[in-house]
Design a protein around this motif. Structure first.
Motif, PDB file in Angstrom:
ATOM      1  N   SER A 159       0.958  -1.028   0.244  1.00  0.00           N
ATOM      2  CA  SER A 159       0.336   0.240   0.347  1.00  0.00           C
ATOM      3  C   SER A 159       1.152   1.447   0.325  1.00  0.00           C
ATOM      4  O   SER A 159       0.515   1.977  -0.515  1.00  0.00           O
ATOM      5  N   HIS A 160       1.969   0.860   0.491  1.00  0.00           N
ATOM      6  CA  HIS A 160       2.988   2.535   0.544  1.00  0.00           C
ATOM      7  C   HIS A 160       3.505   2.625  -0.248  1.00  0.00           C
ATOM      8  O   HIS A 160       4.838   3.510  -1.187  1.00  0.00           O
ATOM      9  N   ARG A 161       3.830   1.765  -1.456  1.00  0.00           N
ATOM     10  CA  ARG A 161       4.115   1.551  -2.850  1.00  0.00           C
ATOM     11  C   ARG A 161       3.440   2.422  -3.983  1.00  0.00           C
ATOM     12  O   ARG A 161       2.643   2.430  -4.161  1.00  0.00           O
ATOM     13  N   ARG A 162       4.035   3.323  -4.501  1.00  0.00           N
ATOM     14  CA  ARG A 162       3.696   4.387  -5.634  1.00  0.00           C
ATOM     15  C   ARG A 162       3.045   3.273  -6.889  1.00  0.00           C
ATOM     16  O   ARG A 162       4.254   2.800  -7.544  1.00  0.00           O
ATOM     17  N   ARG A 163       1.760   3.668  -7.000  1.00  0.00           N
ATOM     18  CA  ARG A 163       1.597   3.015  -8.374  1.00  0.00           C
ATOM     19  C   ARG A 163       1.829   3.955  -9.742  1.00  0.00           C
ATOM     20  O   ARG A 163       1.175   5.244  -9.907  1.00  0.00           O
ATOM     21  N   VAL A 164       2.524   3.136 -10.735  1.00  0.00           N
ATOM     22  CA  VAL A 164       2.202   3.835 -12.276  1.00  0.00           C
ATOM     23  C   VAL A 164       1.873   3.064 -13.307  1.00  0.00           C
ATOM     24  O   VAL A 164       2.104   2.261 -13.379  1.00  0.00           O
ATOM     25  N   VAL A 165       1.045   3.986 -13.364  1.00  0.00           N
ATOM     26  CA  VAL A 165       0.314   3.515 -14.821  1.00  0.00           C
ATOM     27  C   VAL A 165       0.809   3.631 -16.614  1.00  0.00           C
ATOM     28  O   VAL A 165       1.368   4.736 -16.456  1.00  0.00           O
ATOM     29  N   TYR A 166       1.329   2.445 -17.354  1.00  0.00           N
ATOM     30  CA  TYR A 166       2.098   2.461 -18.089  1.00  0.00           C
ATOM     31  C   TYR A 166       1.371   1.953 -19.625  1.00  0.00           C
ATOM     32  O   TYR A 166       0.274   1.052 -19.584  1.00  0.00           O
ATOM     33  N   PHE A 167       0.974   2.909 -20.642  1.00  0.00           N
ATOM     34  CA  PHE A 167       0.285   2.741 -21.725  1.00  0.00           C
ATOM     35  C   PHE A 167       0.593   2.966 -22.832  1.00  0.00           C
ATOM     36  O   PHE A 167       0.554   4.396 -24.001  1.00  0.00           O
ATOM     37  N   PRO A 168       0.941   2.402 -23.479  1.00  0.00           N
ATOM     38  CA  PRO A 168       2.479   2.499 -24.555  1.00  0.00           C
ATOM     39  C   PRO A 168       1.123   2.537 -25.644  1.00  0.00           C
ATOM     40  O   PRO A 168       0.779   1.961 -25.792  1.00  0.00           O
ATOM     41  N   GLY A 169       2.263   2.824 -27.262  1.00  0.00           N
ATOM     42  CA  GLY A 169       1.293   2.052 -27.935  1.00  0.00           C
ATOM     43  C   GLY A 169       0.267   3.260 -28.940  1.00  0.00           C
ATOM     44  O   GLY A 169      -0.030   2.530 -29.893  1.00  0.00           O
ATOM     45  N   SER A 170      -0.007   3.895 -27.853  1.00  0.00           N
ATOM     46  CA  SER A 170      -1.647   5.304 -28.991  1.00  0.00           C
ATOM     47  C   SER A 170      -2.204   4.019 -28.919  1.00  0.00           C
ATOM     48  O   SER A 170      -3.617   4.436 -29.501  1.00  0.00           O
ATOM     49  N   THR A 171      -2.418   3.578 -28.431  1.00  0.00           N
ATOM     50  CA  THR A 171      -3.811   2.678 -27.738  1.00  0.00           C
ATOM     51  C   THR A 171      -4.401   3.134 -27.149  1.00  0.00           C
ATOM     52  O   THR A 171      -6.345   3.022 -27.705  1.00  0.00           O
ATOM     53  N   ILE A 172      -4.415   4.470 -26.275  1.00  0.00           N
ATOM     54  CA  ILE A 172      -5.770   5.925 -26.013  1.00  0.00           C
ATOM     55  C   ILE A 172      -6.853   6.256 -27.633  1.00  0.00           C
ATOM     56  O   ILE A 172      -7.663   6.385 -27.235  1.00  0.00           O
ATOM     57  N   GLY A 173      -5.828   6.037 -28.706  1.00  0.00           N
ATOM     58  CA  GLY A 173      -6.382   6.825 -29.575  1.00  0.00           C
ATOM     59  C   GLY A 173      -8.092   5.185 -30.558  1.00  0.00           C
ATOM     60  O   GLY A 173      -8.467   6.078 -30.881  1.00  0.00           O
ATOM     61  N   ASN A 174      -7.585   4.261 -29.886  1.00  0.00           N
ATOM     62  CA  ASN A 174      -8.762   3.442 -29.909  1.00  0.00           C
ATOM     63  C   ASN A 174     -10.216   4.461 -29.579  1.00  0.00           C
ATOM     64  O   ASN A 174     -11.398   3.291 -29.999  1.00  0.00           O
ATOM     65  N   PHE A 175      -9.790   4.877 -28.020  1.00  0.00           N
ATOM     66  CA  PHE A 175     -10.865   5.126 -27.904  1.00  0.00           C
ATOM     67  C   PHE A 175     -11.987   6.180 -28.667  1.00  0.00           C
ATOM     68  O   PHE A 175     -11.615   7.201 -28.449  1.00  0.00           O
ATOM     69  N   ASP A 176     -12.918   6.351 -28.436  1.00  0.00           N
ATOM     70  CA  ASP A 176     -13.408   7.526 -28.843  1.00  0.00           C
ATOM     71  C   ASP A 176     -13.614   8.512 -27.289  1.00  0.00           C
ATOM     72  O   ASP A 176     -13.372   7.914 -26.554  1.00  0.00           O
ATOM     73  N   ARG A 177     -14.211  10.128 -27.404  1.00  0.00           N
ATOM     74  CA  ARG A 177     -13.951  10.933 -26.339  1.00  0.00           C
ATOM     75  C   ARG A 177     -14.863  10.242 -24.839  1.00  0.00           C
ATOM     76  O   ARG A 177     -13.483  10.088 -24.282  1.00  0.00           O
ATOM     77  N   GLU A 178     -15.526   9.911 -24.722  1.00  0.00           N
ATOM     78  CA  GLU A 178     -16.073   9.090 -24.189  1.00  0.00           C
ATOM     79  C   GLU A 178     -14.899   8.136 -22.693  1.00  0.00           C
ATOM     80  O   GLU A 178     -14.808   7.582 -22.275  1.00  0.00           O
ATOM     81  N   GLN A 179     -14.673   7.345 -23.761  1.00  0.00           N
ATOM     82  CA  GLN A 179     -14.558   6.112 -23.713  1.00  0.00           C
ATOM     83  C   GLN A 179     -12.542   6.431 -22.854  1.00  0.00           C
ATOM     84  O   GLN A 179     -12.319   5.924 -21.936  1.00  0.00           O
ATOM     85  N   ALA A 180     -11.860   7.394 -23.706  1.00  0.00           N
ATOM     86  CA  ALA A 180     -11.010   8.018 -23.251  1.00  0.00           C
ATOM     87  C   ALA A 180     -11.078   8.681 -21.779  1.00  0.00           C
ATOM     88  O   ALA A 180     -10.445   8.246 -20.757  1.00  0.00           O
TER      89      ALA A 180
END
Length: 337
Positions: A159-180
């Motif tokens: 619980s004391h460890r900092r969490r970092v989300v890694y999301f490479p590869g431009s997959t965020i672009g597959n979502f429409d505005r609301e999904q993103a």
């Protein structure tokens, strides 16, 4: 690749399954999408074992610039990225893929507490996790087989460890505005206040470059798209003739996105699990969007959905960006619980 019996905590796999089976979800989404007007199939179903391998081949084509450009950006700026992430973090990667870019991070992050790869393609995920365990024997690697666009469980992390989300590869672009927006809010909740997000974001550029990247001359992207029909045939009793469909990729300027389709080359009927669907000649089945952003535009968007911009790195030609954000307290970000 099966895991060894009685795995240690650093080798344990978390498999998330909703009450409905993966096949049930696939069947539901395909029947719903093909019964709609216009027809569509969610792009997440590209990534069975064959599709994942085909995507790895796409990243090696001459036309597909995102992977090699993102990798070059990471190699050039990894020191600054590692400094932003800081020592002792737990790295949670959405869509672990082939892990090429992940290795750049793992080689440079200081005292990483754990690496948690999440991917919908279980076989591909476990094979990659085994390879990484051999390369990083002291690192707890905790694969999670899940659809990261829905709710899923994480393994126990300190619980004391900092969490970092890694999301490479431009997959965020597959979502429409609301999904993103929904995706970013979920990522902010997972990271928690003071956590981070390191994300690949493809940039808007000339349409010819974009269309070539999604329709390579060697036909690998076409094969990737058509494999969706093969998967429906294999897993859902489909009767598609893949030779009666063609891959198409077009740039939509108004929506700032590449759109990909499977186009019927003739009038025909195909069945899915006993349900018949009619296709007119030149009728298109929408399979994927890939939205393109500006650096400033995406930073503003992320700031509206739980993250404060910290740094952004690009290549000399401004083809691609890697951006780092810090997650905000919910009272400041407006992120709902």
């Amino acid at each position: 690749m099966p895991l060894p019996s009685a795995p240690s905590s650093s080798q344990r796999e978390i498999r998330n399954e909703e009450p409905e089976t993966e096949r049930d979800a696939f069947r539901r989404d395909v029947l719903t999408g093909l019964g709609a007007e216009p027809k569509s199939v969610p792009c997440k179903y590209f990534y069975d074992e064959t599709g994942s391998a085909l995507f790895d081949r796409i990243t090696e084509t001459e036309e597909y610039y995102p992977t090699r450009t993102e990798l070059a950006i990471m190699r050039a700026h990894i020191g600054a990225m590692a400094a932003e992430i800081g020592p002792g973090a737990a790295l949670v990667e959405y869509g672990s893929g082939s892990s090429l870019k992940t290795r750049v991070l793992l080689d440079h992050l200081d005292a990483l507490a754990a690496y948690v790869p999440i991917d919908i393609s279980r076989e591909h995920l476990l094979a990659t996790a085994e390879t990484l365990r051999a390369a990083y024997p002291g690192l707890p690697i905790l694969p999670v087989a899940a659809d990261y666009t829905a709710a899923f469980d994480l393994p126990d992390l300190p619980s004391h460890r900092r969490r970092v989300v890694y999301f490479p590869g431009s997959t965020i672009g597959n979502f429409d505005r609301e999904q993103a927006a929904a995706f970013l809010r979920r990522a902010a909740r997972l990271a928690g206040p003071g956590g981070g997000l390191l994300i690949g974001v493809d940039l808007k550029k000339d349409p010819k470059t974009l269309e070539a990247a999604y329709d390579d001359i060697g036909g690998v992207t076409s094969e990737f798209n058509l494999n969706l029909l093969d998967r429906i045939n294999r897993e859902l009793g489909g009767t598609f003739d893949r030779d009666a469909f063609a891959h198409r990729a077009v740039w939509n300027e108004e929506a700032s996105r590449i759109e990909t389709y499977l186009v019927s080359l003739r009038e025909q009927t195909a069945e899915v699990d006993g349900v018949a669907f009619h296709f007119g000649e030149d009728e298109a089945v929408h399979t994927e969007n890939s939205h393109k952003y500006t650096v400033e535009g995406f930073a503003r968007f992320a700031a509206q959905n739980g993250f404060a911009p910290r740094q952004a790195w690009t290549d000399a030609e401004q083809l691609f960006s890697v951006q780092y954000f810090e997650s905000l307290p919910r009272t400041r970000s407006g992120v709902e619980a």
